[in-house]
Structures are given as structure tokens and as C-alpha cells.
Design an enzyme around this catalytic site. Structure first.
Site, PDB file in Angstrom:
ATOM      1  CG  HIS A 262      58.695  16.432  43.927  1.00 36.29           C
ATOM      2  ND1 HIS A 262      58.708  16.463  45.309  1.00 36.29           N
ATOM      3  CD2 HIS A 262      59.392  17.530  43.540  1.00 36.29           C
ATOM      4  CE1 HIS A 262      59.382  17.528  45.722  1.00 36.29           C
ATOM      5  NE2 HIS A 262      59.788  18.187  44.663  1.00 36.29           N
ATOM      6  CG  HIS A 397      62.478  24.604  39.464  1.00 36.56           C
ATOM      7  ND1 HIS A 397      62.536  23.246  39.277  1.00 36.56           N
ATOM      8  CD2 HIS A 397      62.715  24.809  40.778  1.00 36.56           C
ATOM      9  CE1 HIS A 397      62.791  22.643  40.429  1.00 36.56           C
ATOM     10  NE2 HIS A 397      62.907  23.572  41.349  1.00 36.56           N
TER      11      HIS A 397
END
Length: 422
Positions: A262, A397
Site C-alpha cells: 500500500h 492489479h
């Protein structure tokens, strides 16, 4: 029209300038798109197993349906065959069986939609992806996309946006009661992505302003104060919850501790937001770039090769000691995208080195040349694993990691792709 090469800052020796590398990215993206096509089920899209097959009991997952709709809408707009019908199926599913006709908003799965007694909670994370999917489908001119976007934005803004705090609220009961005592970085991170896409599609700059407010609170205030180790979990009063989910370290959305992937995802989002603001307004806060650099290097220090083997691991504690050693595919994808973004923004050779290093790792360990797709996670010895992410459900992703190097930092994916031939 979008620029044909991502940035004039790229050195001539960069892989991203090489036609052979760009062709490889396109081929890898097409391979991923084909692998995930069997995930279509009657009411949306379901999760594939390791072999790329739907289990007999597969049901539509709404987050997955939204992600697939987003990806296949953009891919269809690039001319990849079979993709626009899948995007249309996703839009129809989101307008139909996955939507809550009584209270509004969306269920988490098609099974919940049929369970009138429960219906589950309404999650900000999920609704951000529905907004993203709808915006991409609008750009691709998918039937039903415009009313889906209008409804999704109405729910998202009215139910989830907190104007006082400048962030999105986390979750509610099905009838919008019982707001959760939680503020999360993950849902708001994906909301930044969705806000930028919506601003591009609608022309309404308020969404870009909201992306900036979210980023300023979570990154420039909280993460910067922790040397860019991104804190994830807060109460509604903005007390940092250091022990949140300590008993569930492998939770797939809210794990205990810190998630280096993240740090990296926020890094490239800040650069994209900077580029979007510069493109539209001619100015952007200097901290967006400064924090992006800090986040990237903090993420690679905390996550890469921390236990002797390559790859970005899943989580660390607040002293940056590894907690969950598996290497999720999405962490590698976000590291790639961040390295590419910083390379385009700066031309600095260190980001070229990271870009090549991470792609080499993905090619040698993560791409599954036997069964197809990417392994969703690897263990600390880079062997296939299923501790956090079993099967091969996710396309979003990995596929975006193959597309991002080919495009400028702004506008957002769907709008940039549409402009390529404009």
C-alpha cells in the site's frame, strides 16, 4: 490527445521506450485478459481456482464483478476482442441482481442479494470499485453504463462521503444504519483512484479535490509523520488502532500492522493526482511528489527481500518487522506501477533499475506458464501459496501493471486509452 510516449523524462535507454518491451507488456496483458474470461457467471463474475476454472459452487462476487467490468471496458476500448461483451455483462449485473432494490447500494455477493434476512454490510471499498467500473464503462460506451454511474455516484456521495473529514466512511448495515466505528486507508486509497477517474469522465473537478483531501489526510498528515510507513486503521475519532486485527494477520483487506504494497500503491496514486491537477489547473501541491518519493522508498525498504528472498512481502509490524511473509501478486504489481510512474516523472536511473528488477522477479516467479495467469501469492521461498489469496480471482492489479507503463500519468486509464486514437 494523450502523448504517444509516457514522458519526455524517460532516458533513451529505458525499457519503457523499447518497442520490444512495450510489445511484451501488450502480450502479457492480453494473456491475462484471456485467462480471466471464464470467470463469468450468470449474475456477474466469480473467483477462478488455480487452474483457471470456476468451482461448481461459484457465485458472483460484486467487487470482482466491478473490477472485471473496469478492466474489460478499457481493454475492449483498446480493441481486444471479446472484452466489451464481458463489460456489458458486468454493467447489467451491477444494475440488476447485485444491486439492493430496497435500500439502494450494492450487496457483496449474489448470495447475499437473495438473503432477505441479512444482505450483509454496505462497504466503501466495494462501492469505490463500482464507481470506477461505471466510469470506465461510460468511456467505452457500454449500454447501461451512464445510469449505473449516476446511481453509483449518488449512493457513494450521499452515504459514504464525509465532507467534514474529507474522507469516505467505511461501512453501514444494509439499511444504512449502524455506521462502523472505523476509518480505513485501504478503502480511501481505492476511492482516490475512483475519484480521479470520475473527475475525468464527468468533468466535475470536485472529485479531484476530494482525492486531494483524502491524500492529504492519510499521506501528508499521518504517513509522513511515521516516515511514510502508512498507518491503515483508525477509529471514527481518528485514533490510530495499532492492534487492529492482531488476531487476524492474514485478513485479505484489513490485516494487522502495515502493508508495504500500500505504501507503493499510494506512491503512484499521488503522482497521478499531481499530474491530473497540473493538467487541469496548471498547479499542484509540491508535497504530492515529495510524499510519493518517500512512500516508494519506504515501501521497498519495508517490503522487498526482507527475509532473504526477492519479492514484496505482505505485512510488517510497527517496527517494520515482517509479520506475514507471503508475496501477494498485487504488491508486485503496485511496485511495478510506482517504479514506472517515478521513472516517467523523474528520469532517475534508480527507478529504471527497480522497474527491471521487479519485472524480472514477476517473470521468473509469479507468471504461471503452466496453468496461466499469475500466482496470486508466493511463500517466503517463492513457491505457490494460498495463505491469504487462494485461487486466481484477481485480474485488476496485474493487468493494470501491464498497461500503466504505456500511458501518461494523467488522465486516468479509461480516458487515456480513449484518447490514444482521438
Amino acid at each position: 490527445m494523450a502523448e504517444p510516449l509516457p514522458s519526455l523524462m524517460l532516458p533513451r535507454s529505458s525499457w519503457i521506450r523499447e518497442s520490444s518491451h512495450r510489445a511484451w507488456l501488450n502480450a502479457q496483458g492480453a494473456r491475462l485478459l484471456d485467462f480471466s474470461k471464464p470467470s463469468r457467471v450468470g449474475e456477474g463474475f466469480g473467483a477462478l481456482d488455480d487452474r483457471g476454472h470456476l468451482p461448481p459452487d461459484a457465485v458472483a462476487d460484486t467487487t470482482l464483478t466491478a473490477r472485471m467490468t473496469h478492466v474489460y471496458a478499457i481493454a475492449g476500448n483498446r480493441g481486444f476482442l471479446g472484452c466489451l461483451p464481458l463489460a456489458a455483462h458486468g454493467v447489467a449485473s451491477l444494475l440488476g441482481p447485485l444491486r439492493d432494490p430496497e435500500y439502494g447500494g450494492w450487496f457483496e455477493t449474489s448470495g447475499m442479494a437473495r438473503d432477505e434476512a441479512d444482505g450483509g454490510r454496505k462497504q466503501a471499498y466495494l462501492h469505490a470499485f463500482i464507481v470506477l467500473a461505471a466510469s470506465s464503462a461510460v468511456v467505452a460506451r457500454v449500454d447501461g453504463a451512464r445510469p449505473l454511474l449516476e446511481e453509483a455516484l449518488s449512493v457513494w456521495e450521499r452515504r459514504f462521503w464525509s465532507e467534514d473529514e474529507g474522507v469516505f466512511r467505511e461501512s453501514f448495515a444494509r439499511d444504512w444504519s449502524d455506521e462502523e466505528d472505523y476509518r480505513g486507508a485501504n478503502a480511501n486509497m481505492h476511492s482516490v483512484e475512483a475519484c480521479m477517474a470520475v473527475a475525468d469522465v464527468t468533468g466535475n473537478s470536485v472529485w479531484r479535490d476530494r482525492a486531494l483531501r483524502i491524500s492529504e489526510r492519510f499521506m501528508h498528515t499521518y504517513a509522513k509523520a511515521m516516515d511514510y510507513a502508512v498507518p491503515e486503521h483508525f477509529s471514527r475519532e481518528w485514533v490510530l488502532l495499532r492492534d487492529f486485527n492482531r488476531d487476524k494477520p492474514t485478513d485479505d483487506l484489513r490485516p494487522y500492522g502495515l502493508t508495504p504494497g500500500h505504501f507503493l500503491e499510494w506512491s503512484h496514486l499521488l503522482l497521478k493526482l499531481e499530474a491530473a491537477l497540473l493538467r487541469e489547473d496548471g498547479e499542484a501541491p509540491a508535497w504530492l511528489f515529495e510524499d510519493s518519493v518517500g512512500l516508494f522508498h519506504a515501501g521497498m525498504r519495508a517490503g522487498w527481500e526482507r527475509d532473504g528472498a526477492p519479492g514484496v512481502l505482505y505485512t510488517v509490524d510497527f517496527s517494520l518487522k515482517p509479520v506475514v511473509h507471503v508475496r501477494p501478486h498485487w504488491c508486485q504489481a503496485e511496485a511495478l506501477t510506482a517504479a514506472a510512474a517515478l521513472l516517467k516523472r523523474t528520469g532517475n536511473a534508480c527507478y529504471e533499475k527497480w522497474y527491471r528488477t521487479i519485472w524480472d522477479y514477476v517473470d521468473l516467479f509469479m507468471i504461471d506458464r503452466e496453468a496461466g495467469g499469475w500466482h496470486q501469492e508466493l511463500d517466503r521461498h517463492n513457491r505457490s501459496s494460498a495463505v491469504v489469496y487462494p485461487g486466481k480471482a484477481d485480474l485488476y492489479h496485474a493487468w493494470q501493471a501491464t498497461l500503466a507503463p504505456l500511458l501518461p500519468l494523467a488522465p486516468s486509464f479509461a480516458t487515456a486509452v480513449a484518447a490514444l486514437d482521438g
